[in-house]
Enzyme design. Structure first.
Site, PDB file in Angstrom:
ATOM      1  CG  LEU A 222      -2.226  -0.765   1.119  1.00  0.00           C
ATOM      2  CD1 LEU A 222      -2.919  -0.792   2.468  1.00  0.00           C
ATOM      3  CD2 LEU A 222      -3.128  -0.150   0.074  1.00  0.00           C
ATOM      4  N   GLY A 223       2.004   1.210   0.604  1.00  0.00           N
ATOM      5  CA  GLY A 223       2.838   2.408   0.675  1.00  0.00           C
ATOM      6  C   GLY A 223       3.976   2.208   1.647  1.00  0.00           C
TER       7      GLY A 223
ATOM      8  N   GLY B  77       6.898   4.535   4.480  1.00  0.00           N
ATOM      9  CA  GLY B  77       7.452   5.756   5.044  1.00  0.00           C
ATOM     10  C   GLY B  77       8.950   5.617   5.195  1.00  0.00           C
TER      11      GLY B  77
ATOM     12  CG  PHE C 293      12.171   4.776  10.207  1.00  0.00           C
ATOM     13  CD1 PHE C 293      13.522   4.831   9.907  1.00  0.00           C
ATOM     14  CD2 PHE C 293      11.577   5.879  10.796  1.00  0.00           C
ATOM     15  CE1 PHE C 293      14.258   5.963  10.187  1.00  0.00           C
ATOM     16  CE2 PHE C 293      12.308   7.015  11.088  1.00  0.00           C
ATOM     17  CZ  PHE C 293      13.659   7.057  10.782  1.00  0.00           C
TER      18      PHE C 293
ATOM     19  NE  ARG D 194       6.208  -4.254   2.550  1.00  0.00           N
ATOM     20  CZ  ARG D 194       6.299  -5.508   2.113  1.00  0.00           C
ATOM     21  NH1 ARG D 194       7.095  -5.800   1.109  1.00  0.00           N
ATOM     22  NH2 ARG D 194       5.620  -6.477   2.692  1.00  0.00           N
ATOM     23  CB  VAL D 195       1.533   0.018   4.891  1.00  0.00           C
ATOM     24  CG1 VAL D 195       0.097  -0.443   5.101  1.00  0.00           C
ATOM     25  CG2 VAL D 195       2.021   0.761   6.124  1.00  0.00           C
TER      26      VAL D 195
ATOM     27  CE  LYS E 131       4.354   2.257  11.000  1.00  0.00           C
ATOM     28  NZ  LYS E 131       4.003   3.415  11.840  1.00  0.00           N
TER      29      LYS E 131
ATOM     30  CG  ASP F 200       3.922  13.674  11.583  1.00  0.00           C
ATOM     31  OD1 ASP F 200       4.221  14.794  11.097  1.00  0.00           O
ATOM     32  OD2 ASP F 200       4.229  12.597  11.060  1.00  0.00           O
TER      33      ASP F 200
ATOM     34  CE  LYS G 266       3.544  13.431   7.435  1.00  0.00           C
ATOM     35  NZ  LYS G 266       5.005  13.329   7.216  1.00  0.00           N
TER      36      LYS G 266
ATOM     37  CG  ASN H 228       0.683  11.212   8.940  1.00  0.00           C
ATOM     38  OD1 ASN H 228       1.137  10.398   8.139  1.00  0.00           O
ATOM     39  ND2 ASN H 228       1.444  11.830   9.822  1.00  0.00           N
TER      40      ASN H 228
ATOM     41  CG  ASP I  39       2.440   7.737  10.742  1.00  0.00           C
ATOM     42  OD1 ASP I  39       2.915   7.180  11.743  1.00  0.00           O
ATOM     43  OD2 ASP I  39       3.140   8.196   9.833  1.00  0.00           O
TER      44      ASP I  39
ATOM     45  CB  THR J 259       6.221  16.977   8.712  1.00  0.00           C
ATOM     46  OG1 THR J 259       5.928  15.599   8.964  1.00  0.00           O
ATOM     47  CG2 THR J 259       6.631  17.134   7.254  1.00  0.00           C
TER      48      THR J 259
END
Length: 719
Positions: free
Chosen positions: A383-384, A386, A388, A390-391, A406, A523, A525, A528, A541, A560
């Site tokens: 799915l994506g 970050g 550190f 992976r999902v 995750k 965080d 944004k 997220n 997140d 961020t």
């Protein structure tokens, strides 16, 4: 997760024709733990000389974190700086370096340095640094790759300031000057006057405990109360199954406060997870300093019905379920040597309480697979990812229900385990319609896993990219022409205000829930905020979230760049005020397609953060914003936390009552009875193909040493 459930690659539309926002990675100061003042000098260096201190202070005056400190603190920091000799041709900073090689700021004492940036595979000189010049300032804020190479053009000398030294004195002096904030953060002592708290501070004793030492043991009669000054501790309770971890404590956390009131057995054991420094207050000292009257008043208040009820509700909201071992089988496809697909089974250990809750969702009469203590998951597309993690999508074998899994590499997060443990504890106990929920957590040799709600509608960055457009609008804010005579100019416009209102109001409800449960998010944004298949949002997140009880402050720099609040940057302590600031930045971004502090355009995070903390730097608003939207953003982006919307006596009600939300049915939204104004577009198949291709190219086999694996196993033993 960063942008964990959406595309980790910047959209072409986000950086192309709309000139929009790239996806940004969250950051934290992280780094090496357990280091403070009086640090050991690196080999081949010498302490800075007293006759040079005034000049160094003058050179550092323009450095953001240094400038806002008092003169006494500045001098303490400069005294800890050291000189480093650099021979001609030697590289002092290498572009791309991270970790220990990216934790220092330099001030040129003698000689000259050239600054090189790699452009089109060629190192180009972009700057020169002579005596008095500083470079590497961003390293004082957080750990990020060096953006340029710096090399000596002649034999030179530089003064060096280490991030840990600066952070140590910023925090310790803050505690010295406002030390009563520790005692003020303890609900038991919240009613004391400032004078009483200062007197108690003088009665505190400092004690140091070695790693693995027991500070208190369950069943012992206690007579002392502890506040953690440095280090980490773990709280255990004895059960029929053995010791059970119930909490993980960090700096400024406290324990044993009941011993100030009465003789009673300790209800839990506390063990040092690292070298631990505690401030200890004994009952006889408490009585000696403040007298028996205070003790009797506190005891009466602690027995009152409202306090008991509040305590019970808090325990129910945050209580961690028992950790009983269970096995997790994770099945994933791998490419074999002959190019065919082969199934690989990864065995991991998890918690029975979470596995059992998944079993409870099975249909009546449905056959249970394998052992009742075994959870079988089949891994699907990515799915994506970050910085550190992976999902990917996983499907539970019994119920055929899909989740988002995750995966975090242990070696990548071992230096900041508090973020991992906080995310695990917070999302396990989070139950709100606009917050991601965790269903299981487990680990194998190399990775940690958290299993969440599956959100296939992308995130708010996807929505912003799809909705943003370039418009022509008369610019009547500058020049001598006004009204219909003003020239039309092209400008970027974000999403419609009614659409943004639906999303922002949902996030307000999520923040209200988190703050009521003493959780700060830290965080906020677009990346997220995830979207389900119906079009509702969920805040996800929670890697930087933290439990922070009322009256407390925390000091870690994380978030961020562009979204962080001023009080976060200056490192003198903050609370949930940073979330209302983040909401203001998010609203501005959704409505304009740009960040409020990035114009004039800059890619330098230090420039952005200087603008954030500068009271005189004005935020520019495009002419198409409604007056109410502009007012809401400006009141959320108030640089003084106590004057910020949401931080007044009525808290979140100040935000809810703002005119921008007029006409919104908050109760209907809370019940998910408002129809989402935008349905997610079904482009997930294309996005998943792109992510799978990217993930395959980036996939690497673990290369940790046996020592690194042993450290990871020890740090995350209780995960």
């Amino acid at each position: 997760m960063g942008n964990a459930q959406s595309n980790g690659v910047e959209r072409e539309a986000a950086t192309g024709r709309h000139g929009g926002l790239p996806r940004l990675q969250a950051i934290t100061e992280g780094g090496r733990r357990g280091r403070g003042g009086q640090a050991k000098l690196p080999p081949g260096t010498t302490k800075s000389l007293p006759e040079d201190w005034p000049y160094i202070e003058e050179c550092l005056d323009n450095v953001l974190l240094f400038h806002q400190l008092d003169k006494g603190t500045q001098r303490k920091i400069v005294q800890e700086m050291y000189e480093r000799k650099v021979t001609a041709g030697e590289i002092l900073i290498k572009e791309g370096d991270t970790g220990a090689a990216a934790s220092e700021l330099f001030v040129v004492k003698d000689g000259e340095f050239e600054v090189l940036e790699r452009r089109h595979n060629v190192n180009m000189r972009v700057n020169m640094k002579q005596r008095g010049n500083c470079f590497g300032e961003v390293a004082l804020l957080y750990n990020c790759p060096r953006s340029a190479t710096v090399a000596a053009t002649q034999d030179s000398v530089a003064w060096v300031l280490d991030r840990d030294i600066l952070r140590y004195y910023v925090r310790e002096v803050t505690v010295e000057n406002e030390g009563e904030v520790f005692l003020n953060s303890v609900p038991l002592l919240a009613s004391l006057s400032r004078e009483d708290r200062v007197r108690l501070l003088q009665a505190l004793e400092e004690k140091v405990y070695d790693r693995d030492a027991w500070v208190i043991r369950q069943g012992e009669t206690g007579d002392a109360f502890f506040i953690i000054k440095q280090g980490e501790a773990v709280v255990y309770q004895e059960t029929e199954q053995g010791l059970r971890k119930v909490n993980h404590l960090f700096k400024a956390d406290f324990f044993g406060e009941r011993s100030l009131l009465r003789d009673e057995p300790r209800g839990a054991s506390v063990q040092a997870a690292t070298q631990l420094v505690c401030l200890v207050l004994k009952r006889d000292k408490f009585t000696e300093v403040l007298g028996k009257r205070h003790l009797e008043e506190i005891m009466a208040r602690e027995k009152s019905a409202p306090v008991v009820t509040t305590r019970l509700m808090r325990l129910q909201a945050k209580g961690m379920p028992p950790h009983m071992p269970a096995e997790v089988l994770l099945k994933r496809k791998r490419k074999g040597k002959n190019g065919t697909d082969a199934w690989e089974v990864v065995r991991a250990r998890g918690h029975l309480d979470e596995v059992h809750s998944l079993r409870a969702t099975s249909s009546p009469g449905e056959k249970q697979s394998n052992d009742a203590n075994t959870l079988v998951l089949t891994e699907g597309p990515v799915l994506g990812g970050g910085a550190f993690s992976r999902v990917s999508i996983v499907t539970e074998e019994t119920t055929k229900r899909s989740y988002a899994l995750k995966r975090m590499r242990k070696s990548a997060v071992v230096q900041c385990p508090e973020h991992v443990f906080c995310e695990q504890a917070i999302t396990r106990n989070t139950a709100h319609m606009f917050c991601i929920r965790q269903y299981a957590s487990f680990q194998d040799k190399y990775h940690l896993y958290l299993m969440f709600d599956l959100m296939l509608g992308g995130d708010l960055m996807d929505v912003l990219v799809a909705e943003a457009k370039v418009i022509k609008r008369r610019d009547s804010q500058g020049g001598w022409k006004r009204g219909c005579f003003a020239p039309k100019v092209k400008m970027l416009k974000g999403m419609d205000e009614n659409l943004a209102k639906f999303y922002i109001a949902s996030i307000v409800l999520a923040l209200e829930y988190l703050h009521e449960n003493d959780i700060i998010y830290r965080d906020l944004k677009p990346e997220n905020v995830f979207i389900d298949q119906q079009g509702f949002v969920k805040l996800g997140d929670f890697g930087f979230s933290k439990v922070l009880e009322h009256g407390k402050r925390t000091y870690t720099f994380c978030g961020t760049p562009g979204y962080v609040a001023p009080e976060n940057i200056v490192a003198q302590g903050y609370n949930n005020s940073v979330d209302w600031w983040g909401l203001g930045v998010l609203l501005y971004v959704l409505l304009t397609g740009r960040q409020p502090f990035s114009s004039p355009k800059t890619d330098d995070p230090m420039v952005v953060m200087r603008r954030i903390v500068n009271d005189n730097w004005p935020i520019k608003y495009p002419p198409y914003l409604s007056p109410n939207a502009k007012d809401l953003v400006s009141r959320l982006l108030e640089r003084k936390p106590l004057r910020r919307l949401g931080m007044g006596p009525s808290g979140v009600e100040e935000v809810r009552r703002h005119k921008w939300f007029d006409g919104l049915d908050w109760d209907a939204l809370h019940a998910r009875k408002l129809a989402p104004p935008r349905k997610p577009k079904d482009d997930s198949a294309k996005r998943l193909r792109e992510l799978v291709d990217t993930e395959r190219k980036q996939r690497k086999e673990p290369k940790e040493s046996s020592e690194e694996l042993q450290e990871c196993e020890m740090v995350f033993a209780a995960f």
